[in-house]
Scaffold this active site. Sequence first.
Site, short mmCIF file in Angstrom:
data_model
loop_
_atom_site.label_atom_id
_atom_site.label_comp_id
_atom_site.label_asym_id
_atom_site.label_seq_id
_atom_site.Cartn_x
_atom_site.Cartn_y
_atom_site.Cartn_z
N GLY A 11 -12.68 19.57 83.14
CA GLY A 11 -12.47 20.66 82.17
C GLY A 11 -11.85 21.86 82.86
O GLY A 11 -12.19 23.01 82.57
N GLN A 15 -11.63 28.41 80.42
CA GLN A 15 -11.71 29.77 80.96
C GLN A 15 -12.30 29.81 82.37
O GLN A 15 -11.74 30.44 83.26
CB GLN A 15 -12.56 30.65 80.02
CG GLN A 15 -12.46 32.13 80.39
CD GLN A 15 -13.51 33.00 79.71
OE1 GLN A 15 -14.48 32.50 79.16
NE2 GLN A 15 -13.32 34.31 79.76
N TYR A 146 -23.85 24.72 69.50
CA TYR A 146 -23.55 24.96 70.92
C TYR A 146 -24.85 25.30 71.67
O TYR A 146 -25.15 24.72 72.72
CB TYR A 146 -22.55 26.10 71.01
CG TYR A 146 -22.22 26.60 72.39
CD1 TYR A 146 -21.55 25.79 73.31
CD2 TYR A 146 -22.53 27.91 72.77
CE1 TYR A 146 -21.22 26.28 74.58
CE2 TYR A 146 -22.19 28.40 74.03
CZ TYR A 146 -21.55 27.59 74.92
OH TYR A 146 -21.21 28.07 76.16
C1 AKB Z 1 -19.41 31.77 73.75
O1 AKB Z 1 -19.24 32.89 73.26
O2 AKB Z 1 -19.53 30.73 73.09
C2 AKB Z 1 -19.53 31.65 75.25
C3 AKB Z 1 -20.94 31.75 75.71
C4 AKB Z 1 -21.68 33.02 75.60
O3 AKB Z 1 -21.47 30.79 76.17
N1 AKB Z 1 -18.73 32.65 75.89
#
Ligand code: AKB
Length: 324
Positions: A11, A15, A146
């Site tokens: 990956g 970023q 996430y």
């Molecule tokens: C996001 O905003 O999804 C990421 C994180 C805080 O893990 N930058």
Amino acid sequence: MPDKDNILVIGAAGQIGTDLVLRLRQELSASQVIATDVKDLPAGELLESGPFQVLDVLDYNAVAKVIDQNQITQVYLLAALLSATAEQNPKLAWKLNMEGLFNVLDIAREKKQFKMFWPSSIAVFGPTTPSNLTPQHTVMEPVTVYGVSKQAGERWCEYYNQKYNIDVRSLRYPGLISYKSPPGGGTTDYAVDIFHKAVLDKHYNCFLSKDTMLPMMYMPDALDATLQLMNAESSSIKIRSSYNISALSFTPEMLAKEIAKHISDFSIDYAPDFRQKIADSWPGSIDDSFAREQWGWKETFGLSEMTEDMIAHIQERYALGANK
Ligand code: AKB
């Protein structure tokens, strides 16, 4: 075990990967750091500075083969969908974020030849978490796919460490701010995008409200933390889920004021969208005393130093003709 480190970054075009690969290639030799991504890289510094290979983290055999052929001793698994993109495609996010992690953990278990880094996030926390100086061990009820994938991943990392002795290390990154790669689908990405728009248009439409406080970190600090963790003696890494880590906390309004010190006619509007709810579920600041005590973490950049450095680099990029 080879007598020098051979590093695989999965990956690499994201970023963190873009900056991490270049930093590792400066510190080691370029040939020791193999960058991989699911797609071909565009021409540029990352592609030209060392070896690159197309690699899908969901392809167990392909990942195992690259690790074998190159006698890999460290894997940085950075392939993931971030918070905002993941909400648009929850099933894909779960598959990529979890199966990718399982593949690398299982290869580590099978081969016993490498240590690995896997990034977690402040997204593991949720609305029921204490939001001011969030402790390392606390209520964690994430409300994004996430965050759920990162929380589950943390539990699996600790499990593989305890049960199979896998040397896996992890940080709960806050929002990361950097100038080398464009924003990549996160909720904290406003704090990257704002710099590009400030330099190019002197105006930014912010997708979060002006008083949304979030923990953030400048990329050079994030790289220092990552390499410090990876280079620390295994015995000093007491937390095998993921470490709280922090540097600064600010709101969009605070950042806009700081930018206006350098770009006097800069203006900002606020039009919160679906990402506001995600941001509202995350802490405003983080207590990272375990990282500071156990392996010596300390940040370098505050809000004003970060802002000044970002603006200088972004102005330079566009002056040199970077795509807008
Ligand atoms: C996001 O905003 O999804 C990421 C994180 C805080 O893990 N930058």
